[in-house]
Design a protein around this motif. Structure first.
Motif, short mmCIF file in Angstrom:
data_model
loop_
_atom_site.label_atom_id
_atom_site.label_comp_id
_atom_site.label_asym_id
_atom_site.label_seq_id
_atom_site.Cartn_x
_atom_site.Cartn_y
_atom_site.Cartn_z
N THR A 70 -28.90 -12.40 -24.64
CA THR A 70 -28.50 -12.81 -23.31
C THR A 70 -27.72 -14.12 -23.34
OG1 THR A 70 -30.51 -11.72 -22.50
CG2 THR A 70 -29.31 -13.08 -20.94
N VAL A 71 -28.05 -15.02 -24.27
CA VAL A 71 -27.23 -16.22 -24.46
C VAL A 71 -25.79 -15.82 -24.78
CG1 VAL A 71 -26.80 -18.20 -25.98
CG2 VAL A 71 -29.11 -17.76 -25.15
N TYR A 72 -25.63 -14.90 -25.72
CA TYR A 72 -24.29 -14.43 -26.07
C TYR A 72 -23.57 -13.87 -24.84
CZ TYR A 72 -25.27 -14.68 -31.14
OH TYR A 72 -25.55 -15.10 -32.42
N ALA A 73 -24.28 -13.06 -24.05
CA ALA A 73 -23.66 -12.47 -22.87
C ALA A 73 -23.21 -13.55 -21.89
CB ALA A 73 -24.64 -11.52 -22.19
N HIS A 74 -24.09 -14.49 -21.60
CA HIS A 74 -23.75 -15.55 -20.64
C HIS A 74 -22.57 -16.37 -21.13
CE1 HIS A 74 -27.99 -15.63 -18.59
NE2 HIS A 74 -27.42 -14.45 -18.57
N GLN A 75 -22.44 -16.52 -22.44
CA GLN A 75 -21.36 -17.33 -23.00
C GLN A 75 -20.08 -16.53 -23.25
OE1 GLN A 75 -23.12 -19.43 -26.40
NE2 GLN A 75 -23.49 -21.18 -25.05
N ALA A 97 -22.84 -22.84 -13.47
CA ALA A 97 -22.32 -22.01 -14.56
C ALA A 97 -21.59 -22.85 -15.60
CB ALA A 97 -21.39 -20.94 -13.99
N ARG A 98 -20.80 -23.82 -15.14
CA ARG A 98 -20.05 -24.65 -16.08
C ARG A 98 -20.96 -25.59 -16.85
NH1 ARG A 98 -15.21 -25.28 -11.64
NH2 ARG A 98 -13.85 -23.62 -12.50
N GLU A 99 -21.99 -26.10 -16.20
CA GLU A 99 -22.94 -26.97 -16.91
C GLU A 99 -23.60 -26.22 -18.06
OE1 GLU A 99 -25.70 -28.41 -14.07
OE2 GLU A 99 -24.39 -30.03 -13.34
N GLN A 100 -23.85 -24.94 -17.86
CA GLN A 100 -24.49 -24.13 -18.89
C GLN A 100 -23.48 -23.52 -19.87
OE1 GLN A 100 -27.47 -21.29 -17.46
NE2 GLN A 100 -27.59 -22.39 -15.53
N LEU A 148 -19.66 -15.93 -18.33
CA LEU A 148 -19.86 -14.73 -17.51
C LEU A 148 -20.09 -15.11 -16.06
CD1 LEU A 148 -20.33 -11.67 -17.21
CD2 LEU A 148 -22.74 -12.07 -17.81
N PHE A 149 -20.91 -16.14 -15.83
CA PHE A 149 -21.20 -16.56 -14.46
C PHE A 149 -20.02 -17.29 -13.84
CE2 PHE A 149 -26.01 -16.79 -15.58
CZ PHE A 149 -26.06 -15.41 -15.59
N VAL A 150 -19.23 -18.02 -14.64
CA VAL A 150 -18.01 -18.64 -14.13
C VAL A 150 -17.06 -17.55 -13.65
CG1 VAL A 150 -15.97 -19.98 -14.73
CG2 VAL A 150 -18.20 -20.70 -15.58
N SER A 204 -37.99 -20.37 -32.80
CA SER A 204 -37.76 -19.29 -31.85
C SER A 204 -38.37 -19.61 -30.49
CB SER A 204 -38.33 -17.98 -32.40
OG SER A 204 -37.68 -17.60 -33.59
N GLY A 205 -39.60 -20.11 -30.50
CA GLY A 205 -40.25 -20.47 -29.24
C GLY A 205 -39.49 -21.55 -28.49
N LEU A 206 -39.06 -22.58 -29.22
CA LEU A 206 -38.30 -23.66 -28.59
C LEU A 206 -36.96 -23.14 -28.06
CD1 LEU A 206 -38.47 -26.70 -28.02
CD2 LEU A 206 -37.30 -27.11 -30.20
N GLY A 207 -36.34 -22.22 -28.80
CA GLY A 207 -35.08 -21.65 -28.33
C GLY A 207 -35.24 -20.83 -27.07
N VAL A 208 -36.32 -20.05 -26.97
CA VAL A 208 -36.57 -19.26 -25.76
C VAL A 208 -36.77 -20.18 -24.56
CG1 VAL A 208 -38.22 -17.71 -24.63
CG2 VAL A 208 -37.48 -17.25 -26.98
N ALA A 209 -37.54 -21.26 -24.76
CA ALA A 209 -37.77 -22.20 -23.66
C ALA A 209 -36.47 -22.90 -23.24
CB ALA A 209 -38.81 -23.24 -24.07
N ALA A 210 -35.65 -23.31 -24.24
CA ALA A 210 -34.37 -23.94 -23.92
C ALA A 210 -33.47 -22.99 -23.14
CB ALA A 210 -33.68 -24.39 -25.21
N PHE A 211 -33.51 -21.71 -23.52
CA PHE A 211 -32.71 -20.70 -22.82
C PHE A 211 -33.13 -20.61 -21.36
CE2 PHE A 211 -32.75 -16.04 -21.73
CZ PHE A 211 -31.42 -15.98 -21.35
N CYS A 212 -34.43 -20.57 -21.09
CA CYS A 212 -34.90 -20.48 -19.71
C CYS A 212 -34.51 -21.72 -18.90
CB CYS A 212 -36.42 -20.29 -19.68
SG CYS A 212 -36.96 -18.68 -20.26
N LEU A 213 -34.41 -22.87 -19.57
CA LEU A 213 -34.00 -24.10 -18.90
C LEU A 213 -32.49 -24.20 -18.74
CD1 LEU A 213 -36.44 -26.59 -20.68
CD2 LEU A 213 -36.51 -25.91 -18.27
N GLY A 214 -31.76 -23.17 -19.19
CA GLY A 214 -30.32 -23.17 -19.04
C GLY A 214 -29.58 -23.99 -20.08
N ARG A 215 -30.25 -24.39 -21.14
CA ARG A 215 -29.61 -25.16 -22.21
C ARG A 215 -29.09 -24.19 -23.27
NH1 ARG A 215 -34.65 -29.48 -22.89
NH2 ARG A 215 -34.70 -30.16 -20.69
N LEU A 216 -28.00 -23.51 -22.95
CA LEU A 216 -27.56 -22.39 -23.77
C LEU A 216 -27.10 -22.83 -25.16
CD1 LEU A 216 -25.66 -20.09 -21.26
CD2 LEU A 216 -28.10 -20.28 -21.73
#
Length: 385
Positions: free
Chosen positions: A144-149, A329-332, A336-338, A97-109
């Protein structure tokens, strides 16, 4: 006592107890936290206490993340993963979970989603780590990952589960934090009512129990909601004061997102120059912290502000910002952002408008797209013109 195993045995529980006291008073942003948990790690290593080593790494993870050092937080979460392999599964769940939260902040959805998702019906970890229930954070990030995707229904389901988990622990902080993350989700998808509902619930609990950091974030989201419903000039000083309070508390996580919400409020107040200044502040944070998950939004808001200014001499600047917004947006893989960036491309009076319109049409026609809400409504309205 002279240096010895006996001294280490006595010092370790005292250090852990001291950590709890500091966190209870000042939180993870206090400058004493990182050195303290580094010392706990040293003692736990010498005494071969794997659980205490995880306590140390967990403390350093939360300290790094709260202070906006995302790469350091990611590295500590990787260390947690290595240490958890020697322990019961609940510890690996915490580490993932911790690693996933950090990956999310780095934009690695994609990576974040893989780390944060769990099997349906899985039993939640019973342990509460530090002052934060990790499953609340996991579900907040996952929503939020789901929303962005482009999967808003999944996002809303994760929000509902998160609030339920926050309520189930019996700890006021967990529920307040769940409401705070739900407000974040509401603002992320442009659902003003949802953001306001959970932000007000955050403030109510935070004021009652003295969670100053959460109260400041709650006020920020309420003010953002006010701005989106016509009270933008009154909202701007509240948002600024909230961000300044978070700065005073040393809280730097999510600064790029806070700047995006602040800049949106400035646009609602017809202050594009202020919005441009705020966007630059947010992009500076992205550059120094690699917290890129809202980078696309910041570039898009810059285009909107330039369009509102109507300065033809800054058209090249707007085109460059549009390209950066779409690229990020496309890299991630953040649909939603696209969608939002393409809508702005259709609105911008330039030679690329037709190409943006066609790209928007293709995106909206995707059968799997689950973005029913204000952004998709705007996209359909633009295509119908």
């Amino acid at each position: 006592l002279p240096p010895s195993i006996e001294r280490d045995e006595l010092e370790l529980p005292l250090r852990v107890e001291l950590g709890g006291c500091i966190l209870g008073v000042a939180g993870y942003t206090d400058p004493a936290v990182a050195p303290l948990y580094l010392r706990i790690r040293t003692l736990a290593t010498r005494l071969d206490r794997p659980v205490m080593k995880m306590v140390a790494s967990g403390g350093l993870f939360f300290s790094s993340m709260s202070n906006g050092r995302i790469h350091d937080g990611y590295a500590e979460a990787q260390r947690l993963m290595e240490e958890a392999r020697l322990l019961p599964p609940v510890f690996e769940d915490f580490a993932r979970s911790g690693l996933g939260v950090a990956a999310f902040c780095l934009g690695r959805l994609g990576e974040a989603r893989e780390l944060l998702e769990r099997e349906p019906g899985r039993a939640l970890p019973e342990g509460v780590a530090f002052d934060v229930h990790i499953d609340v954070l996991r579900l907040g990030a996952l929503a939020t990952v789901y929303a962005h995707q482009g999967e808003l229904r999944r996002g809303r389901a994760a929000v509902d589960e998160m609030v339920s988990v926050g309520r189930s622990t019996g700890r006021a902080y967990d529920l307040a934090n769940a409401h705070r993350l739900a407000a974040d989700y509401g603002a992320a998808i442009g659902d003003v009512a949802l953001a306001r509902e959970h932000a007000e619930a955050t403030i109510e609990l935070a004021d009652e129990y003295g969670f100053g950091q959460l109260a400041a974030i709650g006020r920020l989201f309420v003010a953002w909601a006010d701005a989106r419903t016509g009270a933008s000039r009154d909202a701007l000083p509240v948002i600024q004061a909230s961000i300044e309070e978070l700065d005073e508390r040393g809280y730097r996580l999510n600064r790029s997102m806070f700047c995006a919400r602040w800049a949106e409020a400035a646009l609602e107040a017809s202050q594009p120059e202020l919005a441009l200044k705020i966007v630059e502040e947010g992009l500076d944070h992205v550059r120094t912290s690699d917290e890129v998950r809202h980078e696309s939004e910041l570039w898009r808001i810059r285009v909107t502000a330039l369009r509102m200014l109507g300065d033809a001499n800054r058209a090249d600047e707007a085109y460059a910002a549009m390209e950066r917004a779409l690229c990020s947006a496309r890299e991630q893989h953040a649909l939603l952002f696209v969608l939002r960036a393409l809508c702005e491309g259709v609105l911008w009076p330039g030679p690329d408008r037709a190409a943006a319109r066609e790209a928007l049409r293709l995106l909206v026609s995707r059968a799997a797209l689950d973005l029913e809400g204000p952004d998709l409504a705007q996209a359909r309205s633009l295509l119908a013109r």
